[in-house]
Design an enzyme around this catalytic site. Sequence first.
Site, PDB file in Angstrom:
ATOM      1  N   HIS A 102       0.876  -1.180   0.000  1.00 19.78           N
ATOM      2  CA  HIS A 102       0.000   0.000   0.000  1.00 19.78           C
ATOM      3  C   HIS A 102       0.914   1.231   0.000  1.00 19.78           C
ATOM      4  CE1 HIS A 102      -2.451  -2.907   2.430  1.00 19.78           C
ATOM      5  NE2 HIS A 102      -3.504  -2.319   1.907  1.00 19.78           N
ATOM      6  N   ASP A 105       2.372   1.959   3.400  1.00 21.93           N
ATOM      7  CA  ASP A 105       3.343   1.005   3.963  1.00 21.93           C
ATOM      8  C   ASP A 105       4.752   1.401   3.569  1.00 21.93           C
ATOM      9  OD1 ASP A 105       1.057  -0.604   4.314  1.00 21.93           O
ATOM     10  OD2 ASP A 105       1.479  -1.721   2.469  1.00 21.93           O
ATOM     11  N   GLU A 233     -11.178  -6.772  -4.071  1.00 21.02           N
ATOM     12  CA  GLU A 233     -10.967  -7.829  -3.070  1.00 21.02           C
ATOM     13  C   GLU A 233     -12.190  -7.935  -2.169  1.00 21.02           C
ATOM     14  OE1 GLU A 233      -7.106  -7.846  -1.117  1.00 21.02           O
ATOM     15  OE2 GLU A 233      -8.000  -8.745   0.670  1.00 21.02           O
ATOM     16  N   GLU A 269      -9.411 -13.715  -0.955  1.00 16.49           N
ATOM     17  CA  GLU A 269      -8.620 -14.043   0.241  1.00 16.49           C
ATOM     18  C   GLU A 269      -9.286 -15.189   0.995  1.00 16.49           C
ATOM     19  OE1 GLU A 269      -6.801 -10.816   2.287  1.00 16.49           O
ATOM     20  OE2 GLU A 269      -7.258 -11.666   4.255  1.00 16.49           O
ATOM     21  N   HIS A 272     -11.269 -14.225   4.011  1.00 14.26           N
ATOM     22  CA  HIS A 272     -12.467 -13.425   3.717  1.00 14.26           C
ATOM     23  C   HIS A 272     -13.603 -14.340   3.255  1.00 14.26           C
ATOM     24  CE1 HIS A 272      -9.884  -9.578   2.828  1.00 14.26           C
ATOM     25  NE2 HIS A 272      -9.628 -10.124   4.004  1.00 14.26           N
ATOM     26  N   ASP A 297      -5.169 -13.843  -2.129  1.00 13.71           N
ATOM     27  CA  ASP A 297      -4.479 -13.500  -0.893  1.00 13.71           C
ATOM     28  C   ASP A 297      -4.492 -14.771  -0.057  1.00 13.71           C
ATOM     29  OD1 ASP A 297      -4.008 -10.956  -1.688  1.00 13.71           O
ATOM     30  OD2 ASP A 297      -5.093  -9.978  -0.059  1.00 13.71           O
ATOM     31  N   ASP A 308     -10.719 -11.890  10.957  1.00 16.29           N
ATOM     32  CA  ASP A 308      -9.689 -12.082   9.951  1.00 16.29           C
ATOM     33  C   ASP A 308      -8.351 -12.279  10.665  1.00 16.29           C
ATOM     34  OD1 ASP A 308      -8.698 -12.123   7.375  1.00 16.29           O
ATOM     35  OD2 ASP A 308      -8.801  -9.963   7.052  1.00 16.29           O
ATOM     36  N   ASP A 310      -5.810 -13.898   9.534  1.00 14.02           N
ATOM     37  CA  ASP A 310      -4.704 -13.815   8.563  1.00 14.02           C
ATOM     38  C   ASP A 310      -3.548 -14.752   8.903  1.00 14.02           C
ATOM     39  OD1 ASP A 310      -5.870 -11.816   6.940  1.00 14.02           O
ATOM     40  OD2 ASP A 310      -5.106 -10.214   8.222  1.00 14.02           O
ATOM     41  N   ASP A 340      -0.972 -12.638   2.349  1.00 12.92           N
ATOM     42  CA  ASP A 340      -1.575 -11.600   3.197  1.00 12.92           C
ATOM     43  C   ASP A 340      -1.709 -12.212   4.593  1.00 12.92           C
ATOM     44  OD1 ASP A 340      -2.836  -9.393   4.146  1.00 12.92           O
ATOM     45  OD2 ASP A 340      -4.411  -9.326   2.626  1.00 12.92           O
TER      46      ASP A 340
HETATM   47  C1  XLS Z   1      -7.748  -6.809   4.729  1.00 15.08           C
HETATM   48  C2  XLS Z   1      -7.296  -6.985   3.360  1.00 15.08           C
HETATM   49  C3  XLS Z   1      -6.120  -6.122   2.958  1.00 15.08           C
HETATM   50  C4  XLS Z   1      -6.023  -6.061   1.458  1.00 15.08           C
HETATM   51  C5  XLS Z   1      -5.206  -4.924   0.923  1.00 15.08           C
HETATM   52  O1  XLS Z   1      -8.500  -7.607   5.273  1.00 15.08           O
HETATM   53  O2  XLS Z   1      -7.010  -8.338   3.164  1.00 15.08           O
HETATM   54  O3  XLS Z   1      -4.954  -6.603   3.539  1.00 15.08           O
HETATM   55  O4  XLS Z   1      -5.518  -7.252   0.942  1.00 15.08           O
HETATM   56  O5  XLS Z   1      -5.714  -3.700   1.237  1.00 15.08           O
HETATM   57 NI    NI Z   2      -6.077  -9.141   1.498  1.00 12.49          NI
HETATM   58 NI    NI Z   3      -7.780  -9.736   4.937  1.00 11.83          NI
END
Ligand code: XLS
Ligand code: NI
Ligand code: NI
Length: 442
Positions: A102, A105, A233, A269, A272, A297, A308, A310, A340
């Site tokens: 991003h 970042d 996404e 993702e 998600h 992702d 989430d 991750d 991700d």
């Molecule tokens: C958040 C998202 C984020 C996107 C990018 O849940 O996964 O990380 O991939 O903005």
């Molecule tokens: Ni993501």
């Molecule tokens: Ni995410």
Amino acid sequence: MSEFFPDVPGPVPFIGIDGEGLGYRVYDSDQMVGDKSMADHLRLAVCYWHSFNWPGSDIFGDGTFDRPWLARDIDPMRAAEAKQDAAFEFISKLGARFFSFHDVDMAPQGASLKESRANLDAMVDRAAAKMSQTGVELLWGTANLFSHPRFAAGAATNPNPEVFAHAAAQVRHMLDATHRLGGHNYVLWGGREGYETLLNTRMRQEADQLARFLSMVVDYKRTIGFEGTLLLEPKPQEPTKHQYDYDCATVHGFLDRYDLLGEFKVNIEGNHATLAGHSFHHEVAYAIDHGIFGSIDANRGDHQNGWDTDQFPTSVDELVPPVYEILRGGGFETGGFMFDTKLRRQSIDRSDLFHGHVGGIDALAKALLVAHKLLSERTLEGERDRRYAGWTDDLGTQILSGSLGLGELADRAVAHNIDPTPVSGGQERLENEINHAIWSTS
Ligand code: XLS
Ligand code: NI
Ligand code: NI
């Protein structure tokens, strides 16, 4: 420049299934799987944010990680440079081909949009040099339109058009940066594009705003000649109570409604998908079958809680079905598997970042081998062909082609007393076939 990961002196080696220490047990980048190498199938990418821009904080506690560039008392541009050095050192040692980031970042936000742009441009120039030194490529760029308080009520869907304008400036800058770095895709994730309460919300108005924003992105992409894929996404909620890009089917319907089909694909993702009440498999299969599959992702949630998390994707059982669908669909074009993923907050050794990625990559590589076996042996396709065979015979083709109306079809059913015998769906047998493929693939 000093190394940030001195404990991992060189590229992570392939050590094979019985190897010891840090190394890939399954992922052997040049090994051919069908007509492509593992590296070309998986197109692995590291994310800048969770891995380098997150201190290991959670809603109840401060950062636990050792990320010196995140200290508050250092010059923000020098800090961004140290972070970039560590990121490129990590990505090249890991042996991943791609990364994603991003705007915020990579470069500190300035006091004005102009200053933020200048910071970003400087860091992007520096990244370009690192990329040509290391051979690392950009899988996708994106703008963070969710962290700053101005985006609390959304970016493109904000009730205030000035917020929309600010978001437009950020996205324009990041599209330029992504283009400059030869990015293969550009992602839009709408974490704040949704509502907290309908009491103060005009849903239809917000959808029109979002569609307008996306059309502007498409036009701008053409103006600058960016040839990468635009990706949306999906995520159903978190941080917002209800997010408009709920899941692949919702995004697909939205694109269709606003005449944007063909302009956007999806970045799916794993975690998600499960938040939306689907499996990762479902989301991938939907996208492939409807021609909107773009990128992944790669991560997973925790079955015992509903947010989430991750986590690194370590379950081969869960990865085989989505990887199978991706192979069935012909594999990635511009997309890839982008990690991700976040370390757990107690994983504070520098080498933990390697262990997380290496484990996830090995699980993906194993899933790839299994999926390739299932596809080349037509284990599932053979079964699907048999199950739908009637639709390629006379009756099925006449129904689908539209040559029979309800009345004629009903007459035919009555005349021939059509009364088919139910057949088994064979689910358990197929589940056993998948397990057999997992256990027998090496
Ligand atoms: C958040 C998202 C984020 C996107 C990018 O849940 O996964 O990380 O991939 O903005
Ligand atoms: Ni993501
Ligand atoms: Ni995410």
